[in-house]
Design an enzyme around this catalytic site. Structure first.
Site, PDB file in Angstrom:
ATOM      1  N   ARG A 143       1.234  11.930  -9.312  1.00  0.00           N
ATOM      2  CA  ARG A 143       1.648  10.561  -8.989  1.00  0.00           C
ATOM      3  C   ARG A 143       3.036  10.254  -9.548  1.00  0.00           C
ATOM      4  O   ARG A 143       3.778   9.450  -8.997  1.00  0.00           O
ATOM      5  CB  ARG A 143       0.681   9.539  -9.605  1.00  0.00           C
TER       6      ARG A 143
ATOM      7  N   ASP B 149      -4.094   5.647   6.210  1.00  0.00           N
ATOM      8  CA  ASP B 149      -4.647   6.864   6.802  1.00  0.00           C
ATOM      9  C   ASP B 149      -5.598   6.436   7.930  1.00  0.00           C
ATOM     10  O   ASP B 149      -5.173   6.174   9.052  1.00  0.00           O
ATOM     11  CB  ASP B 149      -5.334   7.648   5.684  1.00  0.00           C
TER      12      ASP B 149
ATOM     13  N   PHE C 243      -1.049  16.796   3.603  1.00  0.00           N
ATOM     14  CA  PHE C 243      -1.329  16.173   2.310  1.00  0.00           C
ATOM     15  C   PHE C 243      -0.033  15.920   1.562  1.00  0.00           C
ATOM     16  O   PHE C 243       0.730  16.853   1.299  1.00  0.00           O
ATOM     17  CB  PHE C 243      -2.265  17.057   1.492  1.00  0.00           C
TER      18      PHE C 243
ATOM     19  N   GLU D 166       0.850  -1.194   0.000  1.00  0.00           N
ATOM     20  CA  GLU D 166       0.000   0.000   0.000  1.00  0.00           C
ATOM     21  C   GLU D 166       0.887   1.245   0.000  1.00  0.00           C
ATOM     22  O   GLU D 166       2.002   1.220   0.538  1.00  0.00           O
ATOM     23  CB  GLU D 166      -0.887  -0.053   1.263  1.00  0.00           C
ATOM     24  N   ASP D 167       0.410   2.329  -0.593  1.00  0.00           N
ATOM     25  CA  ASP D 167       1.215   3.556  -0.577  1.00  0.00           C
ATOM     26  C   ASP D 167       1.096   4.285   0.758  1.00  0.00           C
ATOM     27  O   ASP D 167       2.083   4.766   1.298  1.00  0.00           O
ATOM     28  CB  ASP D 167       0.855   4.487  -1.749  1.00  0.00           C
TER      29      ASP D 167
HETATM   30  C1  PRP Z   1      -5.705   6.113  -0.671  1.00  0.00           C
HETATM   31  C2  PRP Z   1      -4.463   5.289  -0.418  1.00  0.00           C
HETATM   32  C3  PRP Z   1      -4.986   4.107   0.352  1.00  0.00           C
HETATM   33  C4  PRP Z   1      -6.161   4.693   1.115  1.00  0.00           C
HETATM   34  C5  PRP Z   1      -5.755   4.906   2.540  1.00  0.00           C
HETATM   35  O1  PRP Z   1      -6.337   5.601  -1.778  1.00  0.00           O
HETATM   36  O2  PRP Z   1      -3.866   4.886  -1.619  1.00  0.00           O
HETATM   37  O3  PRP Z   1      -5.433   3.071  -0.489  1.00  0.00           O
HETATM   38  O4  PRP Z   1      -6.498   5.940   0.499  1.00  0.00           O
HETATM   39  O5  PRP Z   1      -6.795   5.495   3.277  1.00  0.00           O
HETATM   40  P1  PRP Z   1      -7.524   4.815   4.510  1.00  0.00           P
HETATM   41  O6  PRP Z   1      -6.466   4.231   5.421  1.00  0.00           O
HETATM   42  O7  PRP Z   1      -8.229   5.995   5.129  1.00  0.00           O
HETATM   43  O8  PRP Z   1      -8.459   3.792   3.991  1.00  0.00           O
HETATM   44  P2  PRP Z   1      -7.312   6.429  -2.708  1.00  0.00           P
HETATM   45  O9  PRP Z   1      -8.728   6.051  -2.374  1.00  0.00           O
HETATM   46  O10 PRP Z   1      -6.959   7.902  -2.650  1.00  0.00           O
HETATM   47  O11 PRP Z   1      -7.012   5.844  -4.145  1.00  0.00           O
HETATM   48  P3  PRP Z   1      -5.682   5.858  -5.041  1.00  0.00           P
HETATM   49  O12 PRP Z   1      -4.724   4.850  -4.433  1.00  0.00           O
HETATM   50  O13 PRP Z   1      -6.175   5.447  -6.372  1.00  0.00           O
HETATM   51  O14 PRP Z   1      -5.097   7.258  -5.013  1.00  0.00           O
END
Ligand code: PRP
Length: 174
Positions: free
Chosen positions: A164, A102, A151, A98-99
């Site tokens: 990205r 949050d 952010f 995962e990136d």
């Molecule tokens: C972001 C990130 C994680 C998630 C984390 O994804 O890449 O997958 O939010 O948040 P959380 O811990 O509150 O669930 P996003 O929905 O922005 O999609 P993306 O990866 O396509 O940018």
């Protein structure tokens, strides 16, 4: 994009060193085994590409996409899978990549979803961890950097789908 005020948080060399450290740790932990690495689209794809190329053990790759729903940028605590894996993971060693973590909603949902397929083991590797933002308690097994609220973009992370592609991680300044 040009109007986005941002400062470098992690430059390329710092990222590269940390990715190598995590990859070495993972390679040691899974010595002699083959991993199935599952990336969460879209944000994880750059970290995952660097990470798996730094492993000294073999792996197969697959991807999922998870959407979370809520008002604005706040997660409501609900997540849904919009793209599933295409690989059988029963009895296999799984590493989710995962990136950023949050609230913890995405990974809590995904781990529960994948555990139902009876993998032999399942661990999570996150590039960034915003620990203070959790709504659900969640601990990753491998973390690149723990960061405060704010952010961040670049190295796979976006702001309205922008930024990205940037090789560094930036923090957006108001
Ligand atoms: C972001 C990130 C994680 C998630 C984390 O994804 O890449 O997958 O939010 O948040 P959380 O811990 O509150 O669930 P996003 O929905 O922005 O999609 P993306 O990866 O396509 O940018």
């Amino acid at each position: 994009m040009d109007k986005m005020h941002k400062e470098i948080l992690f430059p390329r060399d710092v990222i590269a060193r940390r990715v190598q450290e995590i990859a070495s740790q993972i390679s040691d932990d899974y010595n002699g085994r083959e991993l199935i690495v599952i990336g969460i689209l879209k944000g994880a794809f750059i970290f995952m590409a660097d990470l798996i190329r730094a492993l000294s053990i073999p792996c197969k790759v697959d991807f999922v996409r998870v959407a979370s729903y809520g008002a604005g940028s706040e997660s409501s605590g609900k997540a849904v899978l919009t793209k599933d894996i295409e690989t059988s993971i029963k009895g296999r060693d799984i590493l989710i990549v995962e990136d950023i973590i949050d609230t913890g909603v995405t990974l809590t949902y995904l781990v529960n979803w994948l555990k139902e397929r009876n993998p032999q083991s399942l661990k999570v590797c996150a590039f960034l961890d915003k620990r203070k933002r959790r709504k659900i308690s969640f601990e990753a097994d491998y973390v690149g950097f723990t960061i405060d609220d704010g952010f961040v973009v670049g190295y796979g992370l976006d702001f309205n789908e922008q930024a990205r592609f940037l090789p560094e991680v930036y923090i957006i300044k108001q």
